[in-house]
Design a protein around this motif. Sequence first.
Motif, mmCIF file in Angstrom:
data_model
loop_
_atom_site.group_PDB
_atom_site.id
_atom_site.type_symbol
_atom_site.label_atom_id
_atom_site.label_comp_id
_atom_site.label_asym_id
_atom_site.label_seq_id
_atom_site.Cartn_x
_atom_site.Cartn_y
_atom_site.Cartn_z
ATOM 1 N N LEU A 1 0.858 -1.171 -0.010
ATOM 2 C CA LEU A 1 0.142 0.035 -0.021
ATOM 3 C C LEU A 1 0.745 1.414 -0.105
ATOM 4 C CD1 LEU A 1 -2.679 1.237 0.053
ATOM 5 C CD2 LEU A 1 -2.768 0.932 2.691
ATOM 6 N N VAL A 2 1.898 1.258 0.724
ATOM 7 C CA VAL A 2 3.041 2.168 0.666
ATOM 8 C C VAL A 2 3.536 2.557 -0.616
ATOM 9 C CG1 VAL A 2 5.019 3.377 1.893
ATOM 10 C CG2 VAL A 2 3.361 1.974 3.193
ATOM 11 N N VAL A 3 3.879 1.541 -1.136
ATOM 12 C CA VAL A 3 4.454 1.782 -2.500
ATOM 13 C C VAL A 3 3.436 2.103 -3.445
ATOM 14 C CG1 VAL A 3 5.564 0.351 -4.446
ATOM 15 C CG2 VAL A 3 6.620 0.002 -2.179
ATOM 16 N N ALA A 4 2.349 1.626 -3.538
ATOM 17 C CA ALA A 4 1.170 2.111 -4.329
ATOM 18 C C ALA A 4 0.826 3.463 -4.158
ATOM 19 C CB ALA A 4 0.025 1.157 -4.060
ATOM 20 N N TYR A 5 0.859 4.108 -2.776
ATOM 21 C CA TYR A 5 0.407 5.308 -2.460
ATOM 22 C C TYR A 5 1.730 6.470 -3.157
ATOM 23 C CZ TYR A 5 2.343 8.877 0.941
ATOM 24 O OH TYR A 5 2.884 9.810 1.385
ATOM 25 N N LEU A 6 2.948 5.914 -3.145
ATOM 26 C CA LEU A 6 4.052 6.750 -3.690
ATOM 27 C C LEU A 6 4.090 6.539 -5.004
ATOM 28 C CD1 LEU A 6 6.980 5.619 -1.057
ATOM 29 C CD2 LEU A 6 5.598 7.866 -1.067
ATOM 30 N N ILE B 1 10.845 11.770 0.692
ATOM 31 C CA ILE B 1 11.973 11.936 1.890
ATOM 32 C C ILE B 1 11.384 11.496 3.111
ATOM 33 C CG2 ILE B 1 13.347 13.549 3.199
ATOM 34 C CD1 ILE B 1 13.609 15.240 0.462
ATOM 35 N N ASN B 2 10.113 11.731 3.397
ATOM 36 C CA ASN B 2 9.562 11.458 4.653
ATOM 37 C C ASN B 2 9.430 9.778 4.875
ATOM 38 O OD1 ASN B 2 9.320 14.065 5.184
ATOM 39 N ND2 ASN B 2 7.040 14.002 4.725
ATOM 40 N N SER B 3 8.994 9.306 3.710
ATOM 41 C CA SER B 3 8.797 7.861 3.385
ATOM 42 C C SER B 3 10.051 7.132 3.805
ATOM 43 C CB SER B 3 8.324 7.360 2.227
ATOM 44 O OG SER B 3 6.913 7.970 2.161
ATOM 45 N N TYR B 4 11.441 7.588 3.112
ATOM 46 C CA TYR B 4 12.500 7.114 3.154
ATOM 47 C C TYR B 4 13.083 7.224 4.759
ATOM 48 C CZ TYR B 4 17.137 5.557 1.809
ATOM 49 O OH TYR B 4 18.328 4.615 1.689
ATOM 50 N N GLY C 1 13.138 3.574 4.579
ATOM 51 C CA GLY C 1 14.235 3.304 3.624
ATOM 52 C C GLY C 1 15.132 2.448 4.233
ATOM 53 N N ALA C 2 15.511 2.335 5.523
ATOM 54 C CA ALA C 2 16.542 1.407 5.829
ATOM 55 C C ALA C 2 16.082 -0.009 6.119
ATOM 56 C CB ALA C 2 16.775 1.679 7.371
ATOM 57 N N THR C 3 14.509 -0.436 5.835
ATOM 58 C CA THR C 3 13.901 -1.722 6.367
ATOM 59 C C THR C 3 13.007 -2.250 5.081
ATOM 60 O OG1 THR C 3 12.078 -0.728 7.183
ATOM 61 C CG2 THR C 3 13.928 -1.363 8.640
ATOM 62 N N SER C 4 12.957 -0.988 4.172
ATOM 63 C CA SER C 4 12.063 -1.783 3.123
ATOM 64 C C SER C 4 12.704 -1.378 1.738
ATOM 65 C CB SER C 4 10.524 -1.018 3.138
ATOM 66 O OG SER C 4 9.951 -1.224 1.977
ATOM 67 N N GLN D 1 11.194 2.753 -4.799
ATOM 68 C CA GLN D 1 10.357 3.909 -5.246
ATOM 69 C C GLN D 1 10.738 5.382 -5.000
ATOM 70 O OE1 GLN D 1 7.592 3.625 -7.120
ATOM 71 N NE2 GLN D 1 7.235 5.879 -6.828
ATOM 72 N N VAL D 2 11.347 5.525 -3.820
ATOM 73 C CA VAL D 2 11.784 6.712 -3.363
ATOM 74 C C VAL D 2 13.012 7.433 -4.426
ATOM 75 C CG1 VAL D 2 13.252 8.101 -1.672
ATOM 76 C CG2 VAL D 2 11.268 6.704 -0.994
#
Length: 194
Positions: free
Chosen positions: A52-57, A108-111, A115-118, A124-125
């Motif tokens: 869902l996070v990736v689709a949102y981004l 940037i917020n998502s990373y 970013g360290a775990t996904s 995507q970022v």
Amino acid sequence: MDSAVAREQALDAAERLFYGRGIQAVGMDDIRGASGVSLKRLYQLFPAKEQLVVAYLERRDIRWRQRLADHVDGHEGDPGNPARRILAVFDWLGLWFCEPDFRGCAWINSYGELGATSESVGTQVRAHKRAFKDYLAGLVSEAGLPADLAEQVYLLAEGAMVTAAVERSPEPAVRAGRAARTLVEACGGPSAID
């Protein structure tokens, strides 16, 4: 409920909540409540929150870059002076920073959160940032300016995004825009902007 409609409703809710509150602060039940999509359907559409996070981004990327391009394209000004289009990027950033729901750069917020775990979020970022940099490189090329100027303009824009989120002010776009103007003039002479 049709799957396409449910997907859009879930993404609308995810965008509001993830961008407004942060990804880790929002659970799938929050998405269910805000979207009206049942938890069962939500997990059918997005078996893991990370999907869902990736689709949102991905969706936000398309919309964000289109809004930027529309603004820059609307500021053609003097067709003999394509360097103005570079500065229009900073005008648009200033408008974006003034929006009441501005919370900084979603990527940037998502990373920062994942970013360290996904790896999929990190991918995507990086794709979004690469596309933004490529867009700026295209503007620099159209203006007939040195290619390495694109990297400098990119760093100014990225810095403005982070600083605007911290300061909660559109002023970083103004300051970065002035610095970009100085760089453009230095690379193309005073006539690059005038």
